[in-house]
Scaffold this active site. Structure first.
Site, short mmCIF file in Angstrom:
data_model
loop_
_atom_site.label_atom_id
_atom_site.label_comp_id
_atom_site.label_asym_id
_atom_site.label_seq_id
_atom_site.Cartn_x
_atom_site.Cartn_y
_atom_site.Cartn_z
N GLY A 192 71.65 56.19 61.81
CA GLY A 192 70.89 56.82 62.88
C GLY A 192 69.61 56.09 63.22
O GLY A 192 69.18 56.10 64.39
N LYS A 217 59.60 47.57 42.30
CA LYS A 217 59.54 46.75 41.10
C LYS A 217 59.05 45.34 41.43
O LYS A 217 58.26 44.75 40.68
CB LYS A 217 60.92 46.67 40.44
CG LYS A 217 60.97 45.71 39.25
CD LYS A 217 62.32 45.70 38.57
CE LYS A 217 62.32 44.70 37.41
NZ LYS A 217 63.58 44.73 36.64
N HIS A 232 36.10 86.59 38.11
CA HIS A 232 36.40 85.80 36.92
C HIS A 232 37.78 86.11 36.35
O HIS A 232 37.96 86.32 35.16
CB HIS A 232 35.32 86.00 35.85
CG HIS A 232 33.96 85.56 36.31
ND1 HIS A 232 33.67 84.26 36.62
CD2 HIS A 232 32.82 86.26 36.53
CE1 HIS A 232 32.41 84.16 37.01
NE2 HIS A 232 31.88 85.37 36.97
#
Length: 513
Positions: free
Chosen positions: A35, A137, A275
């Site tokens: 595509g 790599k 808290h």
């Protein structure tokens, strides 16, 4: 060196035509597949097909097209190796200098409610990750791009020198391995769940960065906020911020607690958190009444806190919210009038999040420890009246039972040791995070004051001694809910009977460390 040849194959085609045009204009030969090739041809960008490079057709419905030595030798050849150069020359192979690839939309596929196993498997990309890893790599010589946000950098550097810098190639290579690692983590997680493997031998998770934070729990700590790729629409990670400055690390922790608590209720409810502990919880016939109760539960602690509601905030409720300093208000929506009122405060954060959008489905909770992590199911246990056992001579009245169940929903989210007192559909005392249960009870009773008389008490775990019941009796508490299971349960039951206190046990505890 220079970029002479590029391979482009993307599922997400954002910006790809513009990038390809720029590269073609710079004299780069473009190779493409499927595509992507069709799109570039339609847009008049010169491109050759992958089969022209490999001399082999795409086969098996496109499953095999780039898995070919002509592709991977071009990616993996070490350009300053005489041996590699000779091999490429003898075999008539050419180098590929730039790879632009993103992968089949596996996450979007499995997010579909009607996805089939077969559809999920078909959307596991093989060729794409292989090309990305080969190019990454060999980043000393090859540039690899997996994110359209990096297209502009590539064009800029190629225009300037004909190639990208080594620093750029290193950065993009690292990004590729993060990307393929996350991709594989999603696949392994999906397959593990299909097999019912809850705690596999390797536990791999992946998250996407939402934003960098100004700092962490304290100013000297760096921090960032990440979300799961498939985070539910009712989670804080997917909330829409309508107003106010950026969320902080502590804001996010507190807001997450508030959302978790308000999810417990189907009736109109408001939760105030400070808290990571609830300081006020109220339910009512509408959100205005629920907020008034949450506020009255502890008018001191709510200041500077987080408020979460499970119904839209209207103008009348916004007027009350506007009267005090709050860090965040979370609700499924805000009326235009409410927004006008609340936005008068520049810094208050307004978050649009519907707690009912996702139910409390069990998922994993991950906690870091030095050198490792703990993984457990979330505490999604939901209690009903039929689960309770009355252990005292006196049974709770219908009104007491309603308050007991209310208090139990709240105490589940309070740091252990935890005690919650409730009356009239609101918390009136919260004792959190104490080293012993008596200490938690003393705090909750002291906070409640005279309101303790006639109230109910919830404890997140059993009573190891009858001393907590003795405190409750002295304060005028009339009913208690607790897990049971202590070897000294009989002592607590005896005190309750002597004082006329109704006590029910759940058989389940809610430790929260």
């Amino acid at each position: 060196m220079a970029i002479r040849r590029a391979l482009i194959s993307v599922s997400d085609k954002t910006g790809i035509v513009e990038l390809a045009r720029e590269l073609a204009h710079l004299g780069v030969e473009l190779i493409s597949t499927g595509g992507t090739k069709t799109l570039l041809e339609q847009e008049g960008v010169p491109v050759i097909g992958i089969s022209d490079v490999t001399g082999f057709p795409e086969i098996l419905d496109g499953r095999v097209k780039t898995l070919h030595p002509a592709v991977h030798s071009g990616l993996l050849a070490v350009r300053d190796s005489e041996e590699h150069q000779q091999a490429m020359k003898e075999l008539g192979l050419d180098y590929i200098d730039l790879v632009v690839v993103n992968l089949y939309p596996f996450a979007a596929t499995i997010a579909k409610p009607d996805v089939t196993y077969e559809d999920a498997i078909e959307n596991i990309d093989i060729g794409g990750p292989t090309m990305l890893r080969s190019a990454a790599k060999n980043h000393a010589f090859v540039t690899v791009v997996v994110d359209s946000a990096d297209y502009a950098t590539i064009v800029e550097e190629v225009k300037a020198s004909g190639d990208t810098t080594l620093d750029t190639r290193k950065r993009l290579a690292a990004k590729v391995f993060r990307h393929t690692g996350a991709y594989d983590a999603l696949i392994s997680d999906y397959l593990s769940k299909q097999l019912g493997e809850v705690f596999p031998e390797k536990y791999t998770v992946t998250y996407e960065k939402v934003q960098d934070l100004r700092y962490g729990e304290n100013p000297h700590q760096q921090a960032a906020f990440y979300r799961k790729p498939l985070a539910g629409s009712g989670s804080l990670a997917t909330a829409e911020q309508l107003h106010g400055k950026e969320l902080s690390y502590n804001n996010i922790n507190d807001a997450n607690t508030a959302v978790a608590i308000v999810k417990e209720f189907s009736e109109p409810a408001v939760v105030a958190v400070k808290h990571m502990n609830p300081c006020g919880v109220g339910i009512g016939e509408n959100i205005f009444a629920a907020y008034k109760k949450a506020y009255e539960a502890d008018p001191t602690s709510i200041f500077g806190g987080i408020v979460a509601a499970n119904r839209p905030i209207d103008g009348a409720t916004a007027e009350l919210l506007h009267e005090i300093f709050l860090e965040i208000i979370i609700a499924p929506d805000f009326t235009p009038e409410a927004l006008d009122i609340l936005m008068e405060k520049k810094n208050i954060r307004l978050l649009k999040l519907d707690p009912a959008a996702t139910v409390n489905v069990a998922s994993h909770v991950v906690t870091s420890v030095e050198g490792g992590m703990l993984v457990q199911d979330s505490d999604a246990y939901s209690l009903t009246e039929v689960d309770l056992t009355v252990v005292t001579d006196r049974k709770p009245t219908e009104a007491e039972m309603k308050q007991l169940l209310f208090a139990w929903k709240v105490v589940k989210h309070v740091k252990s040791n935890a005690i919650v007192l409730a009356a009239n559909d609101m918390t009136i005392g919260v004792g959190a995070g104490q080293m012993n249960r008596v200490g938690a009870a003393k705090i909750a009773i002291e906070q409640a004051g005279d309101q303790a008389r006639g109230s109910v008490l919830a404890s997140d775990a059993f009573f190891p001694m009858p001393d907590t019941l003795e405190l409750a009796a002295a304060a005028g508490i009339t009913a208690v809910i607790q897990p049971g299971g202590s070897i000294k349960d009989a002592d607590s039951i005896r005190v309750a009977n002597e004082q006329g206190i109704a006590m029910v046990v759940t058989g389940i505890r809610h430790f929260r460390h």
